[in-house]
Design an enzyme around this catalytic site. Structure first.
Site, PDB file in Angstrom:
ATOM      1  CG  HIS A  52     -30.782  47.312  55.265  1.00 14.67           C
ATOM      2  ND1 HIS A  52     -30.197  47.506  56.361  1.00 14.67           N
ATOM      3  CD2 HIS A  52     -29.665  47.163  54.245  1.00 14.67           C
ATOM      4  CE1 HIS A  52     -29.035  47.096  56.473  1.00 14.67           C
ATOM      5  NE2 HIS A  52     -28.609  47.031  55.170  1.00 14.67           N
ATOM      6  CG  ASN A  88     -34.981  42.472  61.798  1.00 14.31           C
ATOM      7  OD1 ASN A  88     -35.533  43.462  62.299  1.00 14.31           O
ATOM      8  ND2 ASN A  88     -33.550  42.579  61.724  1.00 14.31           N
ATOM      9  CG  HIS A 111     -29.418  52.252  58.388  1.00 11.41           C
ATOM     10  ND1 HIS A 111     -29.538  51.940  56.811  1.00 11.41           N
ATOM     11  CD2 HIS A 111     -29.998  51.279  58.956  1.00 11.41           C
ATOM     12  CE1 HIS A 111     -29.931  50.613  56.932  1.00 11.41           C
ATOM     13  NE2 HIS A 111     -30.253  50.189  58.084  1.00 11.41           N
ATOM     14  CG  ASP A 139     -30.115  50.008  62.577  1.00 12.70           C
ATOM     15  OD1 ASP A 139     -30.969  49.590  62.776  1.00 12.70           O
ATOM     16  OD2 ASP A 139     -29.208  50.233  61.729  1.00 12.70           O
ATOM     17  CG  HIS A 192     -33.833  46.199  64.551  1.00 17.35           C
ATOM     18  ND1 HIS A 192     -34.402  45.796  63.334  1.00 17.35           N
ATOM     19  CD2 HIS A 192     -32.990  47.157  64.122  1.00 17.35           C
ATOM     20  CE1 HIS A 192     -33.800  46.233  62.361  1.00 17.35           C
ATOM     21  NE2 HIS A 192     -33.065  47.290  62.800  1.00 17.35           N
ATOM     22  CG  PHE A 193     -37.942  47.279  70.946  1.00 19.19           C
ATOM     23  CD1 PHE A 193     -36.680  47.901  70.520  1.00 19.19           C
ATOM     24  CD2 PHE A 193     -38.800  48.258  71.128  1.00 19.19           C
ATOM     25  CE1 PHE A 193     -36.285  49.263  71.072  1.00 19.19           C
ATOM     26  CE2 PHE A 193     -38.833  49.435  71.553  1.00 19.19           C
ATOM     27  CZ  PHE A 193     -37.308  49.971  71.446  1.00 19.19           C
ATOM     28  NE  ARG A 194     -32.345  42.325  67.804  1.00 20.13           N
ATOM     29  CZ  ARG A 194     -31.844  42.294  66.410  1.00 20.13           C
ATOM     30  NH1 ARG A 194     -32.536  42.399  65.608  1.00 20.13           N
ATOM     31  NH2 ARG A 194     -30.680  42.996  66.519  1.00 20.13           N
TER      32      ARG A 194
HETATM   33  O1  DOR Z   1     -26.621  46.149  61.889  1.00 20.16           O
HETATM   34  C1  DOR Z   1     -27.807  45.770  61.435  1.00 20.16           C
HETATM   35  N1  DOR Z   1     -28.437  44.932  62.359  1.00 20.16           N
HETATM   36  N2  DOR Z   1     -28.373  46.494  60.683  1.00 20.16           N
HETATM   37  C2  DOR Z   1     -29.608  46.060  60.220  1.00 20.16           C
HETATM   38  O2  DOR Z   1     -30.257  46.580  59.404  1.00 20.16           O
HETATM   39  C3  DOR Z   1     -30.485  45.224  60.933  1.00 20.16           C
HETATM   40  C4  DOR Z   1     -29.768  44.973  62.298  1.00 20.16           C
HETATM   41  C5  DOR Z   1     -30.457  43.877  63.255  1.00 20.16           C
HETATM   42  O3  DOR Z   1     -31.737  43.649  63.177  1.00 20.16           O
HETATM   43  O4  DOR Z   1     -29.589  43.278  64.033  1.00 20.16           O
END
Ligand code: DOR
Length: 444
Positions: free
Chosen positions: A181, A96, A234, A305, A64-66
């Site tokens: 997920h 996300n 995961h 993850d 997840h690189f936001r």
């Molecule tokens: O702990 C988690 N954080 N699990 C996820 O599936 C999403 C991730 C996040 O994007 O922070």
């Protein structure tokens, strides 16, 4: 014949489908041109790899690189810098972000942002929702798309499809392997009162093993009913491992280094909310069950993850604290430490991080050290002992739950399509990241 290459990696121990042995690798135009004894050949640059192991490029298929929208935590540049510093040559990034990656516009925007700004190669998942079902067949085939990702239990961000009827609609229209997920949202909602304020040890009590197993069973049933392939991200329970062993025809699965390394309650007592992740790190018997999945070949890939949040965000009182920890940079050193401790072979590590992802996701020209493939390499020193520190972490979040942990086995070089992008802890080439190519998305 006097051969000439752009680069020769000289005398490294190559770990490959062919076994393990000392070889030279000749690289031209970003591709592997020859493997063998290339002592007679010339090259623009010769890189001495004596005493080092050359692995096919490690690919982290869950990060997840936001970017866009949450760049106080990370962005595509900082996240991918962290990746190559840790020996990772390609990443699959999750939808996300904000806006969510659920439209063609958002997807194309991410590809543009990543192109030659990310340090490693990349693909983006497209989020599956109730609203974009009809667009998914087109969206999942966009070049650079890793496939559809669906959250069936809620985690960070607003992506959620919890009911079988909506999931069925998604399953029916897609063609590629989709990633999930798997935590059952209904059970998570029922059990919310079990969270204890200020005590992250209650995290795996709330999000229990039954919630994970129920979700995985529902997904396998839907895959069977609709004739589709799923990838369960995961895995956190021993029960899912035993269950998935009997469903390998429709389901592949991923393990993370944190579920293989940490155990509850110790990790929560030592690290507090820094160990808070979804699905949660559980007791040592679940960790042993996931190792059994590695040993028995049930697990197909490792993904970190990588889910960065700032330390300020993580300092909120549980359960207000967000779930997630960094991981892309520590995947290789942690797992090499497990290799040195005899928990898995180097060949199995390669299977999980390059051959496995290439096979599951049908990548073109990646995943093996083979003539004609992209010259992606993770060069490691198996003997080197190092201490992982927050200071070493290039992620914008700038912390790791492994701060102070000593490991044996260290990534010393990262090559992406023939370019040496990291060597001995330094970035050595400006960003050259490009979309991963998939057999299912190649342009005609
Ligand atoms: O702990 C988690 N954080 N699990 C996820 O599936 C999403 C991730 C996040 O994007 O922070």
């Amino acid at each position: 014949m006097n051969q000439h290459f752009d680069t020769i990696l000289k005398s490294g121990t190559v770990v490959n489908q062919d076994g393990e042995g000392v070889r030279d690798i000749g690289v031209t135009n970003g591709r592997i041109a020859a493997i063998g004894s290339l002592g007679q050949a010339s090259a623009g640059e010769v890189i001495d790899c004596k005493g080092l192991h050359i692995l096919p490029g490690v690919m982290d298929t869950q990060v997840h690189f936001r970017e866009p929208g949450l760049t106080q935590k990370e962005d595509l540049e900082t996240g991918s810098r962290s990746a190559v510093m840790g020996g990772v040559t390609a990443v699959f990034e999750m939808p996300n972000t904000n806006p969510l990656t659920v439209t063609e516009e958002a997807f194309t925007d991410k590809i543009k942002r990543g192109h030659h700004r990310m340090h490693c190669d990349f693909a983006f998942f497209i989020g599956g929702t109730r609203e974009n079902v009809q667009d998914l067949p087109e969206l999942e085939r966009a070049p650079g798309c890793a496939g559809v990702k669906v959250f069936i239990g809620s985690s960070t961000g607003a992506l959620l499809v919890e009911d079988d009827e909506s999931l069925r609609r998604i399953f029916k229209v897609i063609r590629r392997r989709a990633a999930f997920h798997a935590e059952d949202e209904y059970r998570l909602n029922e059990r919310k009162p079990l969270r204890i304020e200020g005590d992250p040890r209650s995290h795996p009590v709330w999000r229990d093993e039954t919630a994970a197993l129920m979700a995985t069973e529902r997904l396998v049933n839907l895959a069977r009913e609709t004739g589709k392939r799923i990838h369960v991200l995961h895995i956190s329970t021993k029960e899912e491992i035993l269950y998935l062993r009997d469903h390998k025809d429709v389901a592949s699965c991923e393990a993370t280094p944190h579920h293989l390394t940490m155990a509850a309650p110790e990790c929560y007592e030592r690290l507090g909310t820094l160990a808070q992740m979804n699905p949660p790190v559980r007791s040592a018997d679940h960790r042993a069950g996931i190792w059994y999945g590695i040993e028995q070949g049930i697990i197909d890939v490792l993904g970190s993850d990588h889910a960065p949040h700032t330390l300020e965000e993580k300092a909120k009182t549980y359960p207000a604290s967000p779930s997630g920890m960094t991981g892309v940079q520590t995947l290789v050193p942690l797992m090499l430490d497990h290799v040195n401790a005899g928990r898995l072979s180097l060949q199995r590590f390669v299977d999980l991080t390059s051959a496995g992802p290439a096979r599951l996701f049908n990548m073109a020209c990646k995943g093996r050290i083979a003539a004609g493939n992209d010259a992606d390499f993770t060069v490691v020193d198996l003997k080197r002992s190092e201490t992982i520190t927050n200071k070493w972490i290039a992620s914008r979040a700038a912390w790791t739950p492994y701060d102070g942990v000593r490991v044996q086995g260290w990534p010393v070089g990262t090559f992406v399509r023939g370019k040496r992008v990291m060597w001995q802890g330094e970035l050595t080439t400006p960003s050259i990241g490009e979309p991963v190519r998939f057999l299912e998305t190649l342009k005609p």
